[in-house]
Write an enzyme that holds these catalytic residues in place. Structure first.
Site, PDB file in Angstrom:
ATOM      1  N   TYR A  32       1.616   2.008   9.363  1.00 44.38           N
ATOM      2  CA  TYR A  32       2.858   1.489   8.787  1.00 44.38           C
ATOM      3  C   TYR A  32       3.868   1.117   9.869  1.00 44.38           C
ATOM      4  O   TYR A  32       5.011   1.575   9.845  1.00 44.38           O
ATOM      5  CB  TYR A  32       3.453   2.505   7.802  1.00 44.38           C
ATOM      6  N   TYR A 160       0.895   8.730  -4.993  1.00 43.00           N
ATOM      7  CA  TYR A 160       0.272   8.125  -3.809  1.00 43.00           C
ATOM      8  C   TYR A 160      -1.197   8.530  -3.788  1.00 43.00           C
ATOM      9  O   TYR A 160      -1.505   9.719  -3.895  1.00 43.00           O
ATOM     10  CB  TYR A 160       0.964   8.569  -2.510  1.00 43.00           C
ATOM     11  N   ASP A 261      -6.215  14.224  -7.942  1.00 45.78           N
ATOM     12  CA  ASP A 261      -6.205  13.937  -6.512  1.00 45.78           C
ATOM     13  C   ASP A 261      -5.529  15.109  -5.793  1.00 45.78           C
ATOM     14  O   ASP A 261      -4.307  15.203  -5.750  1.00 45.78           O
ATOM     15  CB  ASP A 261      -5.462  12.619  -6.257  1.00 45.78           C
ATOM     16  N   LYS A 290      -7.871  15.685   3.679  1.00 47.12           N
ATOM     17  CA  LYS A 290      -6.826  16.242   4.556  1.00 47.12           C
ATOM     18  C   LYS A 290      -7.179  17.615   5.171  1.00 47.12           C
ATOM     19  O   LYS A 290      -7.835  17.646   6.198  1.00 47.12           O
ATOM     20  CB  LYS A 290      -5.492  16.240   3.820  1.00 47.12           C
TER      21      LYS A 290
END
Ligand SMILES: *Cc1c(COP(=O)(O)O)cnc(C)c1O
Length: 440
Positions: A32, A160, A261, A290
């Protein structure tokens, strides 16, 4: 021409040590970030415990766990040892027609610690890919049932789920900038983000819009996908477990699969091993990533129930149509096994409580700053929401000069430190953060 290129490359190589940051600016595109006017990066040469060590000699206390991952801190002897042992045996073999102990042990472990009924594990490379796989499982399940019109998803705003295309289509339309990708993204159904906060009394009206969409459009909806309890990169919001309970009931009622998620929330971060446990529900499909390897390397997993795996396998294709090249990477699986064992052998729940208590006590005074809108904590997550977006270019340098590593986005300045952080280190982290935010 070729000679010129070679001599140019040699110059680059010779300069590698002297000007990493200069070369970084020239050749490297960061997440980003702008290639025209990038915010300067900091060069980390090593990391140990909760510290990131910079090339200029400074050490920073890490408040981010490298984006939720490094739950045991850096350079952990047990994780190092697991990686070293495995690399001497094999670091990778293909997973088609071949199996190995690190993957089998990991899949059994994940099935046994995750919510009930999630007994089949599909391994892959990254969080976004595990979301793609979850979505594909849901679609292929309904195709196998002869209901291929169930080909869209329902989600909640402020979510997200990753940066690949199917994942992007269920990210918050505003923060995910759906308008700029509108020609290429699949149109999904969006219900409002839950407004009942984690500890607030449940209001049934909170789920009304969600229920209405399911009631009218379930013939088109394959699955609901959401982040249980904690919405991460889409807004750092903590919502009522009762919402999740109702989502589970409504998915059953309207014959729609539920995808949880847990890529950010998995492995204890919220104070439960998985955030679904707050509501005692079991999704049909669950994504993990993660913290799965304690932040050592990239690995993710999509778990599903026998209903989903058998439903897919009994269909026309006769198999699940997916198979990443690096699926089940033994090196990553070995470290994941060591990381989960390390988490579970200690009293991780008491440890997260300790961190939550300190976060709550020490972040509370931030609410007195006129620039701060709200302070909230859950498990080992502490969020300071500002009234205005922070100037990342300015604040990043301020944090580093204060000896801490925090990476805010928009109005959100938040902490999710490694679980090994001591009370003293956490105190320094938060006090330094307070000094910086006082200057905003
Ligand atoms: C980070 C994240 C992802 C994407 O994972 P990557 O490894 O970055 O692809 C998906 N969902 C949630 C909830 C996440 O926090």
């Amino acid at each position: 021409m070729i000679c010129q290129l070679d001599s140019f490359k040699i110059t680059v190589l010779n300069n590698l040590n002297s000007s990493i940051l200069e070369l970084d600016k020239q050749y490297v595109w960061h997440p980003y970030s702008s290639s025209i006017d990038p915010i300067p990066s900091y060069e980390v040469t090593s990391a140990d415990g909760v510290y990131l060590n910079l090339s200029d000699g400074r050490s920073l206390i890490d408040g981010m766990s490298s984006w939720w991952c490094a739950i045991h801190g850096y350079n952990h002897p047990e994780l190092n040892s697991a990686a070293k042992q495995q690399i001497d045996l094999m670091s990778h073999v293909m997973f088609g027609g071949i199996t190995h102990e690190p993957a089998v042990v990991l899949c059994k472990k994940l099935a046994s610690i995750s919510p009930p009924n999630l007994n089949k594990v599909f391994l892959c490379d990254s969080g976004s890919v595990s979301v793609e796989i979850a979505i594909k499982m849901a679609y292929q399940y309904w195709i196998s049932q002869g209901l291929s019109s169930k080909s869209r998803l329902l989600t909640i705003r402020s979510g997200y789920h990753g940066d690949t295309f199917a994942a992007m289509s269920v990210c918050d339309p505003v923060t995910g900038m759906h308008h700029i990708f509108k020609e290429v993204l699949t149109k999904q159904f969006f219900a409002p983000s839950p407004f009942t906060k984690f500890k607030e009394k449940w209001v049934e009206n909170d789920i009304a819009e969600f229920k209405k969409i399911l009631a009218t459009r379930s013939a088109e909806i394959a699955a609901v996908i959401l982040e249980p309890i904690v919405q991460g990169a889409g807004g750092m919001r903590f919502y009522s477990p009762q919402y999740l309970t109702r989502v589970r009931e409504l998915c059953d009622q309207f014959n729609v699969l539920l995808i949880a998620d847990e890529i950010a929330t998995g492995f204890g971060r919220t104070g439960e091993l998985f955030a679904c446990n707050w509501a005692n529900i079991s999704p049909d499909i669950m994504c993990l990533g993660k913290a799965l390897t304690g932040g050592y390397m990239t690995l993710a997993a999509t778990l599903c129930s026998a209903k989903v795996s058998s439903g897919i396998s009994a269909g026309e294709a006769g198999c699940f149509m997916h198979g990443p090249t690096f699926m089940g990477n033994p090196l990553a699986c070995a470290v994941a096994n060591a990381s989960i064992d390390l988490l579970l052998k200690n009293d991780w729940k008491a440890n997260i409580k300790r961190i939550q208590q300190q976060l709550q006590e020490r972040l509370e005074p931030f609410a007195e700053l006129s620039t701060v809108a709200e302070v909230r904590c859950l498990g080992a997550i502490g969020v300071v929401e500002m009234h205005e977006p922070v100037d990342l270019r300015w604040i990043q340098k301020e944090f580093v000069d204060a000896g801490i590593w925090i990476r805010p986005f928009g109005k959100l300045v938040y902490l999710m430190p490694p679980f090994i952080i001591t009370n003293d280190q956490l105190a320094i982290l938060i006090d330094s953060m307070h000094r910086v935010l006082s200057k905003v």
